[in-house]
Design a protein around this motif. Structure first.
Motif, PDB file in Angstrom:
ATOM      1  N   VAL A 192       0.735  -1.194   0.077  1.00 46.60           N
ATOM      2  CA  VAL A 192      -0.008   0.027  -0.017  1.00 46.60           C
ATOM      3  C   VAL A 192       0.818   1.248   0.105  1.00 46.60           C
ATOM      4  O   VAL A 192       2.099   1.103   0.480  1.00 46.60           O
ATOM      5  CB  VAL A 192      -0.714  -0.012   1.076  1.00 46.60           C
ATOM      6  CG1 VAL A 192      -2.057  -1.115   1.201  1.00 46.60           C
ATOM      7  CG2 VAL A 192      -0.032  -0.135   2.539  1.00 46.60           C
ATOM      8  N   HIS A 193       0.136   2.454  -0.136  1.00 45.66           N
ATOM      9  CA  HIS A 193       1.120   3.673  -0.266  1.00 45.66           C
ATOM     10  C   HIS A 193       1.843   3.794   1.121  1.00 45.66           C
ATOM     11  O   HIS A 193       0.879   3.599   2.217  1.00 45.66           O
ATOM     12  CB  HIS A 193       0.094   4.892  -0.460  1.00 45.66           C
ATOM     13  CG  HIS A 193       1.053   6.176  -0.878  1.00 45.66           C
ATOM     14  ND1 HIS A 193       1.524   6.621   0.332  1.00 45.66           N
ATOM     15  CD2 HIS A 193       1.180   6.738  -1.904  1.00 45.66           C
ATOM     16  CE1 HIS A 193       2.155   7.818  -0.095  1.00 45.66           C
ATOM     17  NE2 HIS A 193       1.988   7.845  -1.570  1.00 45.66           N
ATOM     18  N   PRO A 194       2.909   4.268   1.455  1.00 45.54           N
ATOM     19  CA  PRO A 194       3.576   4.457   2.576  1.00 45.54           C
ATOM     20  C   PRO A 194       2.690   5.152   3.581  1.00 45.54           C
ATOM     21  O   PRO A 194       2.768   5.165   4.959  1.00 45.54           O
ATOM     22  CB  PRO A 194       4.797   5.148   2.571  1.00 45.54           C
ATOM     23  CG  PRO A 194       5.208   4.447   1.049  1.00 45.54           C
ATOM     24  CD  PRO A 194       3.944   4.186   0.414  1.00 45.54           C
ATOM     25  N   ALA A 195       2.015   6.133   3.137  1.00 46.28           N
ATOM     26  CA  ALA A 195       1.009   7.075   4.143  1.00 46.28           C
ATOM     27  C   ALA A 195       0.258   6.092   5.065  1.00 46.28           C
ATOM     28  O   ALA A 195      -0.279   6.226   6.097  1.00 46.28           O
ATOM     29  CB  ALA A 195       0.132   7.933   3.145  1.00 46.28           C
ATOM     30  N   LEU A 196      -0.181   5.009   4.429  1.00 49.27           N
ATOM     31  CA  LEU A 196      -1.118   3.931   5.056  1.00 49.27           C
ATOM     32  C   LEU A 196      -0.635   3.326   6.316  1.00 49.27           C
ATOM     33  O   LEU A 196      -1.108   3.178   7.345  1.00 49.27           O
ATOM     34  CB  LEU A 196      -1.793   3.002   4.282  1.00 49.27           C
ATOM     35  CG  LEU A 196      -3.174   3.627   3.508  1.00 49.27           C
ATOM     36  CD1 LEU A 196      -2.750   4.664   2.600  1.00 49.27           C
ATOM     37  CD2 LEU A 196      -3.807   2.313   2.862  1.00 49.27           C
ATOM     38  N   LEU A 197       0.668   3.179   6.013  1.00 54.48           N
ATOM     39  CA  LEU A 197       1.750   2.242   7.167  1.00 54.48           C
ATOM     40  C   LEU A 197       1.969   3.631   8.248  1.00 54.48           C
ATOM     41  O   LEU A 197       1.856   3.171   9.269  1.00 54.48           O
ATOM     42  CB  LEU A 197       2.887   2.036   6.404  1.00 54.48           C
ATOM     43  CG  LEU A 197       2.617   0.865   5.196  1.00 54.48           C
ATOM     44  CD1 LEU A 197       4.084   0.397   4.539  1.00 54.48           C
ATOM     45  CD2 LEU A 197       1.698  -0.386   5.680  1.00 54.48           C
ATOM     46  N   VAL A 198       2.393   4.724   7.783  1.00 59.50           N
ATOM     47  CA  VAL A 198       2.625   5.722   8.731  1.00 59.50           C
ATOM     48  C   VAL A 198       1.242   6.044   9.484  1.00 59.50           C
ATOM     49  O   VAL A 198       1.559   6.047  10.747  1.00 59.50           O
ATOM     50  CB  VAL A 198       3.029   7.159   8.023  1.00 59.50           C
ATOM     51  CG1 VAL A 198       3.140   8.140   9.064  1.00 59.50           C
ATOM     52  CG2 VAL A 198       4.485   7.075   7.383  1.00 59.50           C
ATOM     53  N   ALA A 199       0.080   5.883   9.019  1.00 63.68           N
ATOM     54  CA  ALA A 199      -1.193   6.569   9.810  1.00 63.68           C
ATOM     55  C   ALA A 199      -1.357   5.326  10.775  1.00 63.68           C
ATOM     56  O   ALA A 199      -1.857   5.515  11.678  1.00 63.68           O
ATOM     57  CB  ALA A 199      -2.356   6.463   8.684  1.00 63.68           C
ATOM     58  N   SER A 200      -0.962   4.167  10.437  1.00 60.88           N
ATOM     59  CA  SER A 200      -1.053   3.004  11.292  1.00 60.88           C
ATOM     60  C   SER A 200      -0.255   2.886  12.656  1.00 60.88           C
ATOM     61  O   SER A 200      -0.529   2.415  13.532  1.00 60.88           O
ATOM     62  CB  SER A 200      -0.868   1.582  10.533  1.00 60.88           C
ATOM     63  OG  SER A 200       0.534   1.304  10.510  1.00 60.88           O
ATOM     64  N   GLN A 201       0.806   3.905  12.415  1.00 63.43           N
ATOM     65  CA  GLN A 201       1.750   3.898  13.668  1.00 63.43           C
ATOM     66  C   GLN A 201       1.323   5.192  14.372  1.00 63.43           C
ATOM     67  O   GLN A 201       2.168   5.455  15.557  1.00 63.43           O
ATOM     68  CB  GLN A 201       3.248   4.097  13.152  1.00 63.43           C
ATOM     69  CG  GLN A 201       3.723   2.829  12.258  1.00 63.43           C
ATOM     70  CD  GLN A 201       3.664   1.658  13.021  1.00 63.43           C
ATOM     71  OE1 GLN A 201       3.949   1.574  14.079  1.00 63.43           O
ATOM     72  NE2 GLN A 201       2.735   0.601  12.310  1.00 63.43           N
ATOM     73  N   LEU A 202       0.455   6.072  14.023  1.00 59.82           N
ATOM     74  CA  LEU A 202      -0.052   7.025  14.776  1.00 59.82           C
ATOM     75  C   LEU A 202      -0.528   6.671  16.052  1.00 59.82           C
ATOM     76  O   LEU A 202      -1.232   5.551  16.264  1.00 59.82           O
ATOM     77  CB  LEU A 202      -1.363   7.906  13.973  1.00 59.82           C
ATOM     78  CG  LEU A 202      -0.768   8.590  12.846  1.00 59.82           C
ATOM     79  CD1 LEU A 202      -1.995   9.219  12.007  1.00 59.82           C
ATOM     80  CD2 LEU A 202       0.220   9.826  12.969  1.00 59.82           C
ATOM     81  N   LEU A 206       9.945   4.044  10.597  1.00 62.95           N
ATOM     82  CA  LEU A 206       8.210   3.834  10.072  1.00 62.95           C
ATOM     83  C   LEU A 206       7.461   4.326  11.493  1.00 62.95           C
ATOM     84  O   LEU A 206       6.667   5.025  11.417  1.00 62.95           O
ATOM     85  CB  LEU A 206       8.245   2.535   9.525  1.00 62.95           C
ATOM     86  CG  LEU A 206       6.676   2.538   8.887  1.00 62.95           C
ATOM     87  CD1 LEU A 206       6.401   3.787   7.979  1.00 62.95           C
ATOM     88  CD2 LEU A 206       6.530   1.020   8.291  1.00 62.95           C
ATOM     89  N   GLY A 207       8.115   3.580  12.454  1.00 64.57           N
ATOM     90  CA  GLY A 207       7.169   3.492  13.606  1.00 64.57           C
ATOM     91  C   GLY A 207       7.427   5.279  14.256  1.00 64.57           C
ATOM     92  O   GLY A 207       6.468   5.921  14.654  1.00 64.57           O
ATOM     93  N   ALA A 208       8.710   5.869  14.241  1.00 64.14           N
ATOM     94  CA  ALA A 208       8.966   7.088  14.714  1.00 64.14           C
ATOM     95  C   ALA A 208       8.253   8.173  14.044  1.00 64.14           C
ATOM     96  O   ALA A 208       7.553   9.144  14.667  1.00 64.14           O
ATOM     97  CB  ALA A 208      10.490   7.399  14.546  1.00 64.14           C
ATOM     98  N   VAL A 209       8.304   8.066  12.876  1.00 66.40           N
ATOM     99  CA  VAL A 209       7.483   8.980  11.864  1.00 66.40           C
ATOM    100  C   VAL A 209       5.828   9.058  12.316  1.00 66.40           C
ATOM    101  O   VAL A 209       5.497  10.060  12.131  1.00 66.40           O
ATOM    102  CB  VAL A 209       7.671   8.820  10.337  1.00 66.40           C
ATOM    103  CG1 VAL A 209       6.885   9.834   9.671  1.00 66.40           C
ATOM    104  CG2 VAL A 209       9.357   9.178   9.957  1.00 66.40           C
ATOM    105  N   GLY A 210       5.672   8.077  12.488  1.00 67.09           N
ATOM    106  CA  GLY A 210       4.047   7.817  13.050  1.00 67.09           C
ATOM    107  C   GLY A 210       3.953   8.291  14.314  1.00 67.09           C
ATOM    108  O   GLY A 210       2.877   8.913  14.874  1.00 67.09           O
TER     109      GLY A 210
END
Ligand code: MN
Length: 455
Positions: free
Chosen positions: A188-198, A296-300
């Motif tokens: 998926v687009h990385p935005a979805l992965l970042v969002a999952s880490q918020l 990935l986790g930190a950015v979220g």
């Protein structure tokens, strides 16, 4: 057509940040070895992974620079960008036809996927880039999160869940004696992965924030065999259910901390169907000592951390969760414009309350660059007295993944938390903390005249 993985790959390619490897590579360790060597460099598309007809993508999110690039911002502006997204959610929309369902396999065989084995003592191949989508059985509200999945058979996966939102969905289903339907979207687009880490509250749909990061709604489609909606543009979708009351050994697995999680009795998923694009790309996220999982986790997590600190100390300027040493979880540097003594402690308390794994926070003044370790260390050395400015809070809840917690008794797993107040103490004569250096006007003059010196 919504923004998807392929659009993100196009952006990386246009910036010289995507490379293709067409030589045959082994999915056991070799793929991981190559990705470790180029870490922080280009993303890599492996087109010939032995034993699989599908290409494998790796290194997509192993630097802040690449994540920023595909989100349409810069590494330095990631925090304000993600904080803005938290304030402007965009709900997903449902579509009827979806690329992720071009091919529907009702008798799935996961052994055809190029699922790699990453760290030396891993218990086998692990699926690591999967976005897990589930609905709260009590009210239908969606959750999106990432979990490791051990390959256990043609239609069988192990899953490890921290006591998070997906786990609570599982508990609600298990109380009724029912399996929990879960879809795993891969590619998926990385935005979805970042969002999952918020770090969002329970019963808040992460995908509304994926929409905010993309600037457009995420397109969703109904799965074929389970009552779950998935991102329509995904490369693969595994339509699964977590079985109630079934536990099997799972692990070991090299986790984000760069340490192995032990073999534990863990939950089991049955895969009812696999749907995918006709020319689907498999996506892997590196784990173990790689920084990809921590980045990935930190950015979220940083935007949620920023907002939590801001609620306690309104003058917070910046937060940074270091990824190499702190693994994107264990420590944070927070800069504030101190107005009152005691605000650094409040910043620390707010940060600890917001995140379980965080265990030490360095608070600095707003003239310190939180990304520059030399500046942070300099602040600790020149603005901190250990007997007055280090605060230790004992016995605070953590997650079993902290090696200083108790892996074998998750319910007893606590650690000590530490705040280092490296802000200038009020009452200190200001001139004792002024930095001694050449006058700024002279530095400017030297820069302008530089060619004259022939250096
Ligand atoms: Mn959630």
């Amino acid at each position: 057509m919504g923004k998807d993985l392929r659009q993100a790959l196009k952006v990386l390619e246009d910036h010289g940040r995507l490379k293709t490897v067409s030589a045959p590579v082994d999915r056991v360790f070799e793929v991981a070895g190559i990705l470790r060597r180029v870490e922080g460099g280009p993303a890599v598309l492996f087109t010939d992974v032995t034993g699989s007809p599908y290409p494998l993508l790796g290194g997509l999110t192993d630097s802040r620079e690449k994540i920023a690039l595909v989100l349409g911002t810069s590494a330095r502006d990631l925090l304000p960008f993600t904080v803005r997204a938290l304030q402007n959610p965009i709900s997903p929309v449902l579509v009827e036809r979806a690329p992720c369902q071009e091919i529907v396999e009702s008798e799935p065989d996961l052994s055809t996927l190029p699922i790699p084995t990453l760290s030396e003592r891993d218990g086998g191949p692990y699926l690591t880039g999967g976005l897990h989508l589930s609905h709260n059985p009590e009210n239908g509200i969606r959750n999106a999160s990432m979990h490791r999945n051990q390959l256990k058979g043609r239609d069988r996966l192990g899953i490890w869940m921290a006591p998070t939102h997906l786990f609570h969905h599982y508990l609600a289903a298990a109380r009724r004696g029912r399996p929990l339907p879960v879809a795993i979207a891969i590619g998926v687009h990385p935005a979805l992965l970042v969002a999952s880490q918020l770090r969002l509250p329970f019963d808040v749909d992460e995908l509304t924030y994926a929409g905010a990061l993309l600037g457009e709604p995420v397109e969703m489609v109904r799965c074929r065999t389970i009552p779950v909606e998935v991102p329509a543009q995904a490369e693969f979708v595994l339509e699964c259910e977590i079985l109630p009351e079934v536990k099997e050994p799972e692990g070991p697995f090299g986790e984000f901390a760069g340490l192995y999680g032990a073999v534990r009795d863990s939950w089991v998923m049955r895969v009812k169907a696999v749907t995918h694009r006709a020319d689907a790309i498999y996506h892997n996220v590196m784990c173990g000592m790689s920084v990809e999982n921590p980045v990935l986790g930190a950015v979220g997590r940083e935007p949620s951390l920023y907002q939590a600190v801001k609620a306690a100390v309104p003058t917070v300027r910046d937060v940074h969760m270091p990824v190499a040493g702190g693994r994107g979880n264990f420590d944070a540097v927070v800069s504030i414009k101190k107005v009152m003594e005691g605000e650094p402690q409040k910043a620390g308390f707010a940060a600890f309350a917001a995140q379980d794994l965080l265990k030490f926070v360095v608070v600095v003044d707003d003239d310190v660059d939180v990304y520059n370790f030399n500046e942070v260390e300099y602040a600790i050395c020149t603005r901190m007295r250990a007997d007055q400015d280090i605060h230790v809070i004992r016995g605070v809840k953590t997650v079993a993944l902290d090696p200083m917690g108790d892996e074998y008794a998750p319910a007893r797993s606590t650690v000590a938390k530490m705040i280092i107040d490296a802000t200038r103490p009020f009452g200190q004569k200001p001139e004792t903390l002024d930095q001694a250096d050449v006058p700024a006007s002279v530095k400017d003059m030297v820069s302008k005249k530089w060619k004259v010196y022939g250096l």
